[in-house]
Scaffold this active site. Sequence first.
Site, PDB file in Angstrom:
ATOM      1  N   LYS A 253       4.913   6.613   2.405  1.00 52.71           N
ATOM      2  CA  LYS A 253       5.081   8.071   2.396  1.00 52.71           C
ATOM      3  C   LYS A 253       5.620   8.518   3.754  1.00 52.71           C
ATOM      4  CE  LYS A 253       1.300   8.860  -0.889  1.00 52.71           C
ATOM      5  NZ  LYS A 253       1.650   9.644  -2.048  1.00 52.71           N
TER       6      LYS A 253
ATOM      7  N   ASP B  26       0.903  -1.153   0.000  1.00 50.68           N
ATOM      8  CA  ASP B  26       0.000   0.000   0.000  1.00 50.68           C
ATOM      9  C   ASP B  26       0.940   1.200   0.000  1.00 50.68           C
ATOM     10  OD1 ASP B  26      -1.492   2.278   0.786  1.00 50.68           O
ATOM     11  OD2 ASP B  26      -3.078   0.931   1.439  1.00 50.68           O
ATOM     12  N   HIS B  27       1.053   1.850  -1.141  1.00 50.18           N
ATOM     13  CA  HIS B  27       2.153   2.812  -1.254  1.00 50.18           C
ATOM     14  C   HIS B  27       1.990   4.013  -0.308  1.00 50.18           C
ATOM     15  CE1 HIS B  27      -0.431   5.085  -4.074  1.00 50.18           C
ATOM     16  NE2 HIS B  27       0.363   6.107  -3.872  1.00 50.18           N
TER      17      HIS B  27
ATOM     18  N   HIS C 295      -5.731   2.902   1.006  1.00 41.84           N
ATOM     19  CA  HIS C 295      -4.963   4.041   1.521  1.00 41.84           C
ATOM     20  C   HIS C 295      -5.666   4.745   2.688  1.00 41.84           C
ATOM     21  CE1 HIS C 295      -2.997   3.117  -2.123  1.00 41.84           C
ATOM     22  NE2 HIS C 295      -3.672   3.906  -2.929  1.00 41.84           N
TER      23      HIS C 295
END
Length: 518
Positions: free
Chosen positions: A210, A205-206, A268
Amino acid sequence: MDPQATNSTLDNPLREGLSLERLPSPCAMVIFGASGDLTRRKLMPALYDLALEGLLPPGFSVVGVARSEKSNDEFREEVRESIRQNARRTPIDEGLLRTFEEGISYVAGDFSSPDAYARISEELDRLDRERNTSGNRVYYLATPPSAYAEIACKLSEQGLVQPIEDESWTRLIVEKPFGNDYDSARELNQTLLQYFSEDQIYRIDHYLGKETVQNMLAFRFANGIFEPLWNRTFIDHVQITVAESIGIENRGGYYDQAGALRDMVQNHMLQLLSLVSMEPPPAFDADSVHDEKVKALRSIRPIQPEEVDYYTVRGQYSEGWVMGQPYPGYRDEARVDPASTTETYVALKLFIDNWRWAGVPFYLRTGKHLPRRVSEISIQFHKAPHPPFAENVTQSLEPNVLAIRIQPDEGITLKTTAKVPGPSMRLRSVNMGFLYGTSFLVESPDAYERLLLDCMLGDSTLFPRRDGIEASWEPITQILRGWEATGVENLPAYSAGTWGPEEADSFMERDGRQWRQP
Ligand code: BG6
């Protein structure tokens, strides 16, 4: 890659934040779907940026796998181009790029054909011999999800999943979407777990890669002053906004089946929600963090089908202007059904039924073609209970808001009230702020850099665990069922370039609140 070249960047000051001891053991990464957009836009540039910072192990190699026939040189040329266009740090270090390319090769083959896996196996053996990759492999599934099960199965049949030596390792990275509802996500978990063990599977889950998202954990658990306030006694409500100015780009085929709820909220935004609402973990290790996140996700109150119109707002963009550019309406996009009822905007009100959060609404909203790209979590505190000032002074008094800006202009601000200088008692809101850019003077790595590196290091803290994925699908699947049952009369349109349908504003006004304008 020449180990010398990699090591020569070890003293690079830009490595600050990714500590020196975090160097993975030598390995090869096999990317299935090597001709795809993700490989081109994200994976290769991220690997190059890691190389530039000296964070890749000596001999690091990439094997691209896709259907089309092409030579190693042709694939390298594609990779070079993608790095030139998308690398974070420019200008490109041509010397380093040449060295990086030496570790890149290509295998053409159909994902269902055993021959392709035999060729991958041969190539990996060659890399072990010639580049000392030591039997360590990362398999990256950057393919359509329909291929995940087959690739995992074929890798296993070909003997490519079991580590070849005691100290070597094999890992699997799976891209989103991970299922399209609770049952399919569960089934995919079960299928993958037939071939790989949970500690070999890294579900990307990019958003978790972050910096600002990770900072949430630092902010909450490394400061003494916020956590005592982080509960229903002090917090009125929480808003999570992920606004995008872009539309669906060229992804009509995928997006029309998915919609905003599946595309952004299930993954997200629920990850963000779990980080804001979780209990402090006893340690910062993968299982301790996952345990707390999963507990928070499981505490989300399910929305019953008959309540879905009360707790959710959907919208779809019609034509309009975003940042000075005209855009077509969603139904006129390529590969979108002209009568589509897929939502490109969604707002939700969720409750987390536990001791800490009982009665505190969490408002989530996300949409395509909103006026600007901004992601933010804002924590709104209760108003001061009895401001001892004249009524005309306190009328416009605003509550304290802690806003955690995820992107762009990453940072945190705390809105407080102050006296306006002058002879009378006039009050106004002011912001106390911290900005990543000015406080640290280093550019944050891209999310994929961090996640690829963590996988090579065997650290799964920033990858959702099996139960976390399933727990996040549960409330989403309930909403999808509710929407199916209620039909689509309630799919308002909003013009591209506006903040979503008017219904989303009345949804907040009904609760005596309003969306924060980031
Ligand atoms: C992806 C979604 O997961 O995240 C896209 O599929 C979305 O639709 C993207 O645009 C947003 O990511 P970011 O990092 O640009 O906020």
